[in-house]
Motif scaffolding. Structure first.
Motif, PDB file in Angstrom:
ATOM      1  N   ILE A 147       0.876  -1.189  -0.055  1.00  0.00           N
ATOM      2  CA  ILE A 147      -0.310   0.042   0.061  1.00  0.00           C
ATOM      3  C   ILE A 147       0.885   1.206   0.135  1.00  0.00           C
ATOM      4  O   ILE A 147       1.836   1.316   0.847  1.00  0.00           O
ATOM      5  N   PRO A 148       0.630   2.155  -0.799  1.00  0.00           N
ATOM      6  CA  PRO A 148       1.592   3.085  -0.966  1.00  0.00           C
ATOM      7  C   PRO A 148       1.148   4.363   0.361  1.00  0.00           C
ATOM      8  O   PRO A 148       0.215   4.459   0.664  1.00  0.00           O
ATOM      9  N   VAL A 149       2.409   4.777   0.849  1.00  0.00           N
ATOM     10  CA  VAL A 149       2.429   5.478   2.035  1.00  0.00           C
ATOM     11  C   VAL A 149       3.201   6.809   1.936  1.00  0.00           C
ATOM     12  O   VAL A 149       4.442   6.692   1.197  1.00  0.00           O
ATOM     13  N   THR A 150       2.753   7.983   2.240  1.00  0.00           N
ATOM     14  CA  THR A 150       3.461   9.181   2.134  1.00  0.00           C
ATOM     15  C   THR A 150       3.357   9.912   3.466  1.00  0.00           C
ATOM     16  O   THR A 150       2.484   9.470   4.259  1.00  0.00           O
ATOM     17  N   ILE A 151       4.197  10.877   3.781  1.00  0.00           N
ATOM     18  CA  ILE A 151       4.467  11.492   5.056  1.00  0.00           C
ATOM     19  C   ILE A 151       4.017  12.874   4.596  1.00  0.00           C
ATOM     20  O   ILE A 151       4.754  13.525   3.639  1.00  0.00           O
ATOM     21  N   GLY A 152       3.027  13.601   5.256  1.00  0.00           N
ATOM     22  CA  GLY A 152       2.533  15.000   5.056  1.00  0.00           C
ATOM     23  C   GLY A 152       3.432  15.854   5.569  1.00  0.00           C
ATOM     24  O   GLY A 152       4.519  15.480   6.379  1.00  0.00           O
ATOM     25  N   GLU A 153       3.395  17.252   5.402  1.00  0.00           N
ATOM     26  CA  GLU A 153       4.074  18.284   6.130  1.00  0.00           C
ATOM     27  C   GLU A 153       4.035  18.331   7.265  1.00  0.00           C
ATOM     28  O   GLU A 153       4.839  18.801   8.133  1.00  0.00           O
ATOM     29  N   ASP A 154       2.706  17.896   7.917  1.00  0.00           N
ATOM     30  CA  ASP A 154       2.572  18.053   9.362  1.00  0.00           C
ATOM     31  C   ASP A 154       3.179  16.660  10.010  1.00  0.00           C
ATOM     32  O   ASP A 154       3.026  16.603  11.229  1.00  0.00           O
ATOM     33  N   GLY A 155       3.886  15.873   9.196  1.00  0.00           N
ATOM     34  CA  GLY A 155       4.529  14.702   9.980  1.00  0.00           C
ATOM     35  C   GLY A 155       3.524  13.593   9.984  1.00  0.00           C
ATOM     36  O   GLY A 155       4.194  12.544  10.356  1.00  0.00           O
ATOM     37  N   ASN A 156       2.398  13.488   9.648  1.00  0.00           N
ATOM     38  CA  ASN A 156       1.551  12.493   9.836  1.00  0.00           C
ATOM     39  C   ASN A 156       1.660  11.876   8.516  1.00  0.00           C
ATOM     40  O   ASN A 156       2.027  11.916   7.571  1.00  0.00           O
ATOM     41  N   VAL A 157       1.456  10.372   8.838  1.00  0.00           N
ATOM     42  CA  VAL A 157       1.705   9.368   8.032  1.00  0.00           C
ATOM     43  C   VAL A 157       0.166   9.343   7.068  1.00  0.00           C
ATOM     44  O   VAL A 157      -0.793   9.044   7.667  1.00  0.00           O
ATOM     45  N   ASN A 158       0.397   9.287   5.578  1.00  0.00           N
ATOM     46  CA  ASN A 158      -0.821   9.003   4.994  1.00  0.00           C
ATOM     47  C   ASN A 158      -0.899   7.994   4.143  1.00  0.00           C
ATOM     48  O   ASN A 158      -0.020   7.775   3.564  1.00  0.00           O
ATOM     49  N   LEU A 159      -1.833   7.217   4.359  1.00  0.00           N
ATOM     50  CA  LEU A 159      -2.042   5.924   3.552  1.00  0.00           C
ATOM     51  C   LEU A 159      -2.694   6.205   2.242  1.00  0.00           C
ATOM     52  O   LEU A 159      -3.621   6.931   2.174  1.00  0.00           O
ATOM     53  N   GLY A 160      -1.979   5.595   1.007  1.00  0.00           N
ATOM     54  CA  GLY A 160      -2.508   5.920  -0.280  1.00  0.00           C
ATOM     55  C   GLY A 160      -4.018   5.354  -0.277  1.00  0.00           C
ATOM     56  O   GLY A 160      -4.473   4.323   0.561  1.00  0.00           O
ATOM     57  N   ALA A 161      -4.765   6.071  -1.438  1.00  0.00           N
ATOM     58  CA  ALA A 161      -6.118   5.415  -1.627  1.00  0.00           C
ATOM     59  C   ALA A 161      -5.886   3.963  -2.082  1.00  0.00           C
ATOM     60  O   ALA A 161      -5.127   3.679  -3.106  1.00  0.00           O
ATOM     61  N   ILE A 162      -6.736   3.079  -1.788  1.00  0.00           N
ATOM     62  CA  ILE A 162      -6.418   1.593  -1.818  1.00  0.00           C
ATOM     63  C   ILE A 162      -7.751   1.290  -3.007  1.00  0.00           C
ATOM     64  O   ILE A 162      -8.811   1.155  -2.655  1.00  0.00           O
ATOM     65  N   GLU A 163      -7.060   1.155  -3.937  1.00  0.00           N
ATOM     66  CA  GLU A 163      -8.075   0.826  -5.230  1.00  0.00           C
ATOM     67  C   GLU A 163      -8.272  -0.538  -5.625  1.00  0.00           C
ATOM     68  O   GLU A 163      -7.316  -1.461  -5.415  1.00  0.00           O
ATOM     69  N   GLN A 164      -9.578  -1.123  -5.770  1.00  0.00           N
ATOM     70  CA  GLN A 164      -9.804  -2.424  -5.703  1.00  0.00           C
ATOM     71  C   GLN A 164      -9.554  -3.009  -7.198  1.00  0.00           C
ATOM     72  O   GLN A 164      -8.930  -4.238  -7.311  1.00  0.00           O
ATOM     73  N   TYR A 165      -9.288  -2.036  -8.046  1.00  0.00           N
ATOM     74  CA  TYR A 165      -8.831  -2.648  -9.650  1.00  0.00           C
ATOM     75  C   TYR A 165      -7.541  -1.610 -10.053  1.00  0.00           C
ATOM     76  O   TYR A 165      -7.611  -0.665  -9.929  1.00  0.00           O
ATOM     77  N   VAL A 166      -6.851  -2.402 -10.743  1.00  0.00           N
ATOM     78  CA  VAL A 166      -5.624  -1.750 -11.477  1.00  0.00           C
ATOM     79  C   VAL A 166      -5.554  -1.939 -12.736  1.00  0.00           C
ATOM     80  O   VAL A 166      -6.269  -2.745 -13.267  1.00  0.00           O
ATOM     81  N   SER A 167      -4.739  -1.018 -13.383  1.00  0.00           N
ATOM     82  CA  SER A 167      -4.499  -0.964 -14.815  1.00  0.00           C
ATOM     83  C   SER A 167      -4.081  -2.486 -15.483  1.00  0.00           C
ATOM     84  O   SER A 167      -3.229  -2.869 -14.789  1.00  0.00           O
ATOM     85  N   SER A 168      -4.683  -2.972 -16.359  1.00  0.00           N
ATOM     86  CA  SER A 168      -4.401  -4.105 -17.153  1.00  0.00           C
ATOM     87  C   SER A 168      -3.489  -3.898 -18.473  1.00  0.00           C
ATOM     88  O   SER A 168      -3.109  -4.694 -19.230  1.00  0.00           O
ATOM     89  N   GLY A 169      -3.782  -2.655 -19.106  1.00  0.00           N
ATOM     90  CA  GLY A 169      -2.859  -2.380 -20.076  1.00  0.00           C
ATOM     91  C   GLY A 169      -4.032  -2.495 -21.265  1.00  0.00           C
ATOM     92  O   GLY A 169      -3.573  -1.885 -22.423  1.00  0.00           O
ATOM     93  N   LEU A 170      -5.157  -2.963 -21.071  1.00  0.00           N
ATOM     94  CA  LEU A 170      -6.374  -2.962 -22.029  1.00  0.00           C
ATOM     95  C   LEU A 170      -7.214  -1.940 -22.057  1.00  0.00           C
ATOM     96  O   LEU A 170      -7.731  -1.779 -21.146  1.00  0.00           O
ATOM     97  N   ASP A 171      -7.433  -1.300 -23.054  1.00  0.00           N
ATOM     98  CA  ASP A 171      -8.074  -0.179 -23.318  1.00  0.00           C
ATOM     99  C   ASP A 171      -9.141   0.142 -24.548  1.00  0.00           C
ATOM    100  O   ASP A 171      -9.090  -1.257 -25.334  1.00  0.00           O
ATOM    101  N   GLY A 172     -10.024   0.897 -24.942  1.00  0.00           N
ATOM    102  CA  GLY A 172     -10.866   1.024 -25.810  1.00  0.00           C
ATOM    103  C   GLY A 172     -10.071   1.066 -27.404  1.00  0.00           C
ATOM    104  O   GLY A 172     -10.804   0.910 -28.063  1.00  0.00           O
ATOM    105  N   SER A 173      -8.843   1.156 -27.144  1.00  0.00           N
ATOM    106  CA  SER A 173      -8.207   1.240 -28.723  1.00  0.00           C
ATOM    107  C   SER A 173      -8.048  -0.134 -29.263  1.00  0.00           C
ATOM    108  O   SER A 173      -7.879  -0.104 -30.346  1.00  0.00           O
ATOM    109  N   TYR A 174      -8.248  -1.002 -28.256  1.00  0.00           N
ATOM    110  CA  TYR A 174      -8.125  -2.683 -28.778  1.00  0.00           C
ATOM    111  C   TYR A 174      -9.479  -3.123 -29.368  1.00  0.00           C
ATOM    112  O   TYR A 174      -9.789  -4.191 -29.579  1.00  0.00           O
ATOM    113  N   LEU A 175     -10.569  -2.525 -28.873  1.00  0.00           N
ATOM    114  CA  LEU A 175     -12.051  -3.009 -29.158  1.00  0.00           C
ATOM    115  C   LEU A 175     -12.414  -2.462 -30.468  1.00  0.00           C
ATOM    116  O   LEU A 175     -12.346  -1.507 -30.992  1.00  0.00           O
TER     117      LEU A 175
END
Length: 461
Positions: A147-175
């Motif tokens: 899970i992507p993690v970043t540290i904000g200017e205030d020193g707090n740890v921010n967890l990146g948004a957890i997306e259920q789906y990720v890119s597969s490289g397949l898009d409308g140009s192949y359709l």
């Protein structure tokens, strides 16, 4: 005789009904707004209503010649969907999207013309029509993926948004396309997807690695469907099944096709017509039509007397039928189209004039008025047919090879010539057949005279 008069009366009743429909279905004339069948206002082109016209050149260099027509049809449908779905075009009525096949008049280029009545901001129109729509096919995220993690200017740890789906490289140009189909076993609606060669290989790899999982279909960042993968899918075709009804299957098919442009397009010209200029053009066209009708009516009545009155009645029926066709077809009326309609007014009485002149010749050679009418209709037919057929051929050639402006003129001219031919012979003959001439005395000779002479009846001994 009474049967003929009843038929003539019924024709008048139908004509009045058509005229009433034309009047009541036009809000600007009747002042009333209707729904359902009577909601048929005239559809005006940009030059009469004001708006924006965009002309695109389509690049079909990578498409097989036999598939160009189909691909251009898909392109038109995609653009129509963009217009309907765009919030910027809400309230735009009667947008026109049409394709023009390559010919000598457009430099042998496949073109797409878009007309947006009421839209005067060209930049806004171009941004919507030419926008790049993103169609993506994403796979489920690996649960073991960090899970992507970043540290904000205030020193707090921010967890990146957890997306259920990720890119597969397949898009409308192949359709290649999506179609709404039916399962041959269950009879339930499904959506079939066809990939190009590269898409077929990539999709096979993705489905092989994700059996038992879902593949989410994203359109502009929003999930429109997330079907399960039951097995590796090869062959370049996939079927999405489920608890679809016909409407839902069609909507998914349209969204998939909407997410791609089957043919690359390039903007080649734009034009903008203000609403005020459109209103002036409309008023001028209507005024020209009214003046043309009155001029023809006065000439026919003053020169041909009673036959002229019947000819004007036929002309009024012809106008009512043509206006009804414009509404029911519906025909997009332009200034050129109105010009074609006005010219057809003159052609509409041409057949009657030929009949009347033949009638005069028969009477002058010793025939009765009734015999003259019968001979006039039968002997003038060849001339009427040939002149009208030549006009129809000319209109057809103009429509087949001309630009959009010429097509509008050619269509109204073609329809006007065809309808006038039918009205002049079928309707006019019924009206004349319902008239009782009696002994054809001085009154009949006056009514069927022309110009400065009465019809002269020669009594044979």
């Amino acid at each position: 005789m009474w049967k003929r008069r009843i038929v003539a009366f019924l024709i008048l009743v139908v004509a009045v009904g058509i005229g009433y429909f034309v009047y009541t279905s036009e809000p600007k004339i009747s002042g009333q707004t209707h729904t359902g069948f009577l909601n048929k206002p005239f559809r005006l082109g940009l030059d009469l209503s004001g708006g924006t016209q965009l002309v695109y050149r389509a690049d079909v260099s990578k498409i097989e010649p036999q598939d160009v027509g189909t691909q251009m049809g898909s392109l038109r449908q995609v653009i129509e969907n963009r217009i309907l779905d765009s919030k910027k075009f809400k309230g735009v009525s009667e947008a026109v999207v049409r394709t023009q096949a390559a010919n000598f008049s457009n430099g042998n280029e496949e073109r797409l013309t878009i007309e947006l009545p009421g839209i005067t901001d060209i930049a806004e129109a171009v941004s919507v029509i030419g926008q790049t729509t993103t169609l993506e096919f994403k796979v489920e995220r690996n649960k073991d993926e960090a899970i992507p993690v970043t540290i904000g200017e205030d020193g707090n740890v921010n967890l990146g948004a957890i997306e259920q789906y990720v890119s597969s490289g397949l898009d409308g140009s192949y359709l290649k396309r999506a179609d709404a189909t039916f399962d041959q076993t269950t009879g339930l609606p499904t959506v079939s997807i066809t990939w190009n060669d590269e898409g077929s290989k990539l999709f096979a790899e993705i489905t092989k690695a994700n059996v038992g999982k879902t593949i989410a279909i994203y359109l502009d960042g929003a999930i429109i469907s997330a079907p399960n993968v039951n097995e590796e899918i090869t062959g370049g075709q996939a079927v999405i099944s489920g608890s679809f009804n016909i409407k839902e299957a069609k909507e998914l098919k349209d969204k998939l096709n909407f997410g791609r442009l089957p043919v690359p397009i390039e903007l080649v010209s734009t034009s903008n017509i203000g609403a005020t200029l459109g209103a002036v053009a409309t008023d001028a066209g209507v005024k020209a039509g009214v003046i043309g009708f009155i001029a023809i009516a006065l000439f026919m009545i003053l020169w041909y007397r009673l036959p002229g009155v019947i000819a004007v009645l036929n002309l009024a029926i012809y106008v009512a039928i043509m206006l009804a066709i414009f509404k029911l077809w519906p025909v997009t009326l332009t200034a050129a189209g109105i010009a074609g309609f006005i010219i057809s007014l003159g052609i509409a009485v041409d057949a009657n004039i030929l009949v009347f002149e033949r009638m005069k010749e028969e009477v002058a050679h010793g025939g009765t008025i009734r015999d003259g009418l019968t001979a006039g209709f039968s002997r003038a037919w060849t001339s009427v047919r040939d002149s009208n057929v030549s006009s129809l051929i000319t209109a057809f050639i103009l429509y087949a090879t001309g630009t959009a402006l010429i097509k509008s003129f050619a269509f109204t001219f073609f329809m006007g010539t065809l309808i006038s031919l039918i009205v002049a012979y079928s309707v006019s003959r019924r009206f004349f057949g319902s008239i009782s001439l009696g002994r054809e005395g001085k009154l009949a000779q006056f009514l069927f005279g022309s110009g400065f002479k009465n019809a002269k009846i020669v009594i044979k001994s």
